[in-house]
Structures are given as structure tokens and as C-alpha cells.
Design a protein around this motif. Structure first.
Motif, PDB file in Angstrom:
ATOM      1  N   ASN A 113     -16.936  26.046   7.408  1.00 52.79           N
ATOM      2  CA  ASN A 113     -15.661  26.137   8.137  1.00 52.79           C
ATOM      3  C   ASN A 113     -14.796  24.911   7.922  1.00 52.79           C
ATOM      4  OD1 ASN A 113     -16.360  28.618   9.262  1.00 52.79           O
ATOM      5  ND2 ASN A 113     -17.200  27.720  11.124  1.00 52.79           N
ATOM      6  N   ARG A 171     -15.751  31.080  10.627  1.00 49.45           N
ATOM      7  CA  ARG A 171     -14.366  31.330  11.034  1.00 49.45           C
ATOM      8  C   ARG A 171     -13.563  31.627   9.774  1.00 49.45           C
ATOM      9  NH1 ARG A 171     -13.278  28.986  16.390  1.00 49.45           N
ATOM     10  NH2 ARG A 171     -15.242  28.164  17.210  1.00 49.45           N
ATOM     11  N   MET A 182     -10.458  33.546  16.610  1.00 49.72           N
ATOM     12  CA  MET A 182     -11.387  32.442  16.376  1.00 49.72           C
ATOM     13  C   MET A 182     -12.476  32.849  15.383  1.00 49.72           C
ATOM     14  SD  MET A 182     -13.819  32.287  19.762  1.00 49.72           S
ATOM     15  CE  MET A 182     -12.429  32.145  20.884  1.00 49.72           C
ATOM     16  N   VAL A 183     -12.575  34.150  15.095  1.00 51.00           N
ATOM     17  CA  VAL A 183     -13.594  34.663  14.183  1.00 51.00           C
ATOM     18  C   VAL A 183     -12.998  34.971  12.817  1.00 51.00           C
ATOM     19  CG1 VAL A 183     -15.181  36.589  13.794  1.00 51.00           C
ATOM     20  CG2 VAL A 183     -14.996  35.567  16.060  1.00 51.00           C
TER      21      VAL A 183
END
Length: 495
Positions: free
Chosen positions: A148, A177, A198-199
Motif C-alpha cells: 500500500n 487498498r 478505503m478498500v
């Protein structure tokens, strides 16, 4: 309408397809990889460095097949990293591993965080997949944090690793993410909720060949509205029809400080194809209406009780109406009538929940944005919680609730939630909701029932915005309204 199903149901569809269509699972995996690659190459230049990080289950097998196909497509800067944190390998993973070894794609094995490169240009996440639903351990959380933090572009295969899309509590999310998730066969319901940002920032759905008939046979509360569904709802114009055929809409809107809202709503009614439109507003605004929209008829809002409502097919009320005592009286008056009614904006702001009729004839549509909804139905901690309230309230009150969002939810008295697939951030301007109200009211007048009108109105509204956003960074309500007839024609075309 396309059924949205759970992960467990999707695995059942996978098994059904393999068994009944006589497709080996590894061949179905190949179809999925081909569909992924076809979508992926539209986002990524072949000259970029692509790192594919895989687990040893079927999601990892997808990743290995994707690596081979990308190499065949012309991507030369590919590296595959296999995470050695798994006790076993799926059969299809093993088959695709052997296939990939026949290419020049480097395959590296990762037993610790230091085995991964320090940075990633493009990271394809094929680690855990949709079947993972337990707590992440330190190995995975450290790997995911590294990816991420140090990637320019992350693309997940089907779902971001670490995400359980059938759970809606992401207060302490430690998974991948992604900037993009290329999802298989159906949108994941969770991806329509703002919490999903947020994913994954965006998602695209690709058809991998699962049995559509089987998926559509599964009972689902959530249905995805696409262009084909919209086309099935849009009534075709026939020979020998006339203005009376397409209904008469009464638009009750506008106050001295918000006159533009009334025109936006009324012009949206006009452009969505109602045969006749009467604008009920302040009489001193009539000359401006005659100049700016000569197709509209006018009535004095102070004489609303003298109107014969039997001549109207539908009523839209609320945009720019104001919240004074006169507005309250007017809204309560129309709520007691039997004409199909769309309530928006100030028509909602002057009401309390107890004001809604106890036994309406299921022809009331309300179109709240988040603040209007929470004022009426109470504060909510999440969008999933808010949607459940909307769903239950639509059933209890026997009304249609159009809960506006990036993916607008149309909640119906029968417990179904229709999720609109169109719309985009370029449409984020005041007056856009006024236009939507007009679209829905026009479709009611054209003969659609309230559920159909709400579904199709939302789709056409967003579809027009999507078309315009291909050419404009900002799409104003006026620009959208002027282009509604083009969208209606486009959707109605026989393909």
C-alpha cells in the motif's frame, strides 16, 4: 436487473457452471484471466513494470494466469512473487504455475517482507481473494502495508486481499487498498457503499462466463440496474400518439430566492418527455418562465387549492420551495392527494417522519440526500446502517425511497433495493437533484409505475452525466438537462 450475490453464492455459481456447462475449473480460471487482462490493458501501458504478488489458492492461480497472458500480450517488465505463507496449493494454482514456468517471466518466492522489492510501479494483488474471511496475521498485515505504501498503482484481482466484502465493518482495515479492483461477473455490493473507498477507489466488472441463468435464479435483496435493464423499462413512442399520451406534470417549486430550482426541475420534466408541464410558482416569475422555457404553462402558487388535480398525471414538489408556513401547508396538502407524487429538497425539509401517510397507495417517491435522510430517519454511523433503515422504512411506509449516493439506492415497498450503476463526481453541483426529480416525475406521467419511474429516472440522469463527463470536467445541471433527450434515444435504440 442483475442479482448481486454473496461470496458464498458466487462460489456456488462457479461450481454450478463447471458441473452443468462441463467446463473444467482451470478453463474457467483462464476465462477469468483473459477478461481481467482485457480490462487491465486499458489502464496500463505495456512499458510499465508490473509486479504480480500471488498466494497459493485460486486467487493466486488467477494471478499466475494473468502474468502469462500479459507476457503474451506484450508486457515485458513482469515479475511474479509467490508468498510462501500457505500450507497447501490449489490444483488450479499448480497447473498455472507449471504453465508460467514455460515462459520467460521471472518467478520469485517470498518468505519474508525483505524478499519483496522496495517499491512497485504497478502491483497486481492476487494474494487472498474473496474466500478469505479470518483475522490477518502479522505477516500479511506487514506485506499489505508495504504494498500500500510503496506502490504507484495497485490493481486487485476480484477483491482486494484482506477484504471480506460480505462484512461491512472496516474500522480497523489492514488489507490491500487498491486504486482499482477488476471484479468477476457481478459488482460486489460492498463496493457501492462509500465505506469501500478505503478498500478500493474504483472497480470494474468483467464477465468470466459463469451461468447467468443460475445467478439470476438466486434470491437477492439487491439488484444492479444496467443499460439493458433501463432499456426494458423505457416505453417506446408509437405512431398516432400526442401530447396527452405522455402525461401532464405539475411542478410545484421555487421561491423568491430559489427560482432557478423550479426551472431546472420543470425543464428536466420537459426534456424527459412529458407531454405537458405546468409550473406552480410565484406569479411575478411568470414572465421569466415565458422567456426561458416557453413550453411551460404556469399557475399561481397562492391558488394551489383551486387546481383540479385530476388533470395531472404526476406532481413534483420541493425544489427551491422554501420552508416557511406556506410551504408546509402546500406540502401537507399534496401529501393528502392521490396523484403520484415526487418529494424532494424543501418538501422533505418541512416534514417530520410522522407526517407521512400511514396507508399511502404506494405512489409516493421521496429523493433525499444523506442530510435530508438522516434528519427524517435519524443519524447513522455508516452507509450500510443508513441503507438498512431506508430499506425497512420503504417497506413500513409503503413508499419509494431514492437514497442519493454515488450509486443511488432505490428502496421499494417489497423489500428490494435497486442500485443505480450510473453517475459520476463531475455531476457534483447544486441543482442536480432538482433535475433528477424532474426526470422521475416525467416518467411517472409517461405511464411508468413509481418503482419503474424511480429506477429509470436515476439511470437516465446518471447515464447522461456519464456521457458528458467524457468531454467535460464539470457537468452542470443545465447541460445535463439539455442532453436528456439524446440519452433517451440512445437507450431506446435496438441493438
Amino acid at each position: 436487473m442483475l442479482n448481486l450475490i454473496t461470496n458464498q453464492q458466487m462460489r456456488m455459481a462457479d461450481a454450478y457452471t463447471c458441473e452443468n456447462l462441463k467446463i473444467p475449473s482451470v478453463d474457467l480460471m483462464e476465462k477469468a484471466a483473459i477478461a481481467f487482462v482485457k480490462a487491465f490493458i486499458s489502464y496500463c501501458n505495456p512499458e510499465r513494470e508490473v509486479y504480480i504478488i500471488v498466494g497459493k489458492g485460486n486467487n493466486g492461480g488467477d494471478g499466475l494466469a494473468i502474468a502469462r497472458l500479459l507476457h503474451q500480450t506484450g508486457f515485458k517488465n513482469i515479475k511474479v512473487y509467490i508468498l510462501e505463507k500457505f500450507n497447501s496449493e490449489s490444483n488450479d494454482f499448480v497447473i498455472n504455475y507449471e504453465r508460467l514456468k514455460q515462459t520467460e517471466v521471472p518467478i520469485l518466492h517470498c518468505t519474508a517482507l525483505n524478499d519483496l522489492p522496495p517499491t512497485f510501479d504497478v502491483a497486481i494483488d492476487a494474494i487472498l481473494g474473496s474466500g478469505f474471511n479470518r483475522e490477518l496475521d502479522l505477516f500479511f498485515t506487514s506485506i499489505f502495508k508495504h504494498i500500500n505504501t510503496n506502490s504507484n498503482f495497485i490493481v486487485s484481482v476480484d477483491v482486494p486481499s484482506g477484504c471480506n466484502v460480505d462484512s461491512f465493518n472496516y474500522n480497523s482495515y489492514n488489507g490491500i487498498r487498491a486504486q482499482l479492483t477488476i471484479s468477476f461477473q457481478r459488482p460486489k455490493f460492498f463496493f457501492t457503499l462509500p465505506e469501500s473507498q478505503m478498500v478500493t477507489e474504483d472497480f470494474e466488472v468483467v464477465d468470466i462466463g459463469l451461468s447467468q441463468e443460475y445467478i439470476q435464479s438466486i434470491t437477492s435483496e439487491y439488484l444492479w440496474v444496467d443499460k439493458e435493464a433501463a432499456k426494458s423499462l423505457l416505453p417506446r413512442r408509437k405512431k398516432f400518439t400526442h401530447k396527452g399520451t405522455y402525461g401532464h406534470v405539475l411542478v410545484c417549486a421555487g421561491s423568491p430566492h430559489m427560482r432557478g430550482a423550479s426551472l431546472l426541475c420543470a425543464k428536466a420534466v420537459l426534456k424527459t418527455g412529458a407531454g405537458l408541464i405546468t409550473l406552480l410558482t410565484n406569479s411575478d416569475f411568470f414572465p421569466f418562465v415565458n422567456v426561458l422555457a416557453p413550453e411551460l404553462m404556469t399557475k399561481n402558487i397562492n391558488q394551489f387549492k383551486d387546481i383540479n388535480l385530476e388533470k395531472f398525471s404526476s406532481i413534483a414538489i420541493g425544489p427551491g420551495l422554501g420552508t416557511d408556513e406556506k410551504a408546509k401547508e402546500l406540502v401537507h396538502y399534496f401529501l393528502r392527494q392521490n396523484t403520484p407524487l415526487v418529494l424532494d429538497a424543501d418538501a422533505l425539509n418541512v416534514l417530520q417522519l410522522e407526517d407521512f401517510p400511514k396507508n399511502p397507495h404506494e405512489s409516493l417517491i421521496i429523493t433525499p440526500h444523506v442530510n435530508e435522510f438522516d434528519r427524517l430517519f435519524g443519524q447513522h454511523e455508516s452507509w450500510y446502517e443508513r441503507l438498512q433503515t431506508a430499506k425497512k422504512s420503504a417497506e413500513k411506509l409503503k413508499i419509494i425511497i431514492v437514497l442519493k449516493n454515488q450509486y443511488t439506492y432505490i428502496c421499494t415497498p417489497n423489500g428490494k433495493v435497486f442500485i443505480n450503476s450510473t453517475g459520476n463526481p463531475a455531476m457534483a453541483q447544486g441543482g442536480m437533484g432538482d433535475a433528477l426529480t424532474g426526470c422521475i416525475a416525467a416518467l411517472l406521467a409517461r405511464g411508468l409505475n413509481p418503482q419503474e419511474a424511480a429506477i429509470l429516472g436515476c439511470f437516465i440522469h446518471g447515464y447522461t452525466g456519464d456521457k458528458l463527463a467524457q468531454h467535460y470536467e464539470v457537468v452542470s445541471p443545465s447541460l445535463l438537462i439539455d442532453n436528456l433527450p439524446k440519452s433517451l434515444l440512445d437507450i431506446s435504440k435496438v441493438e
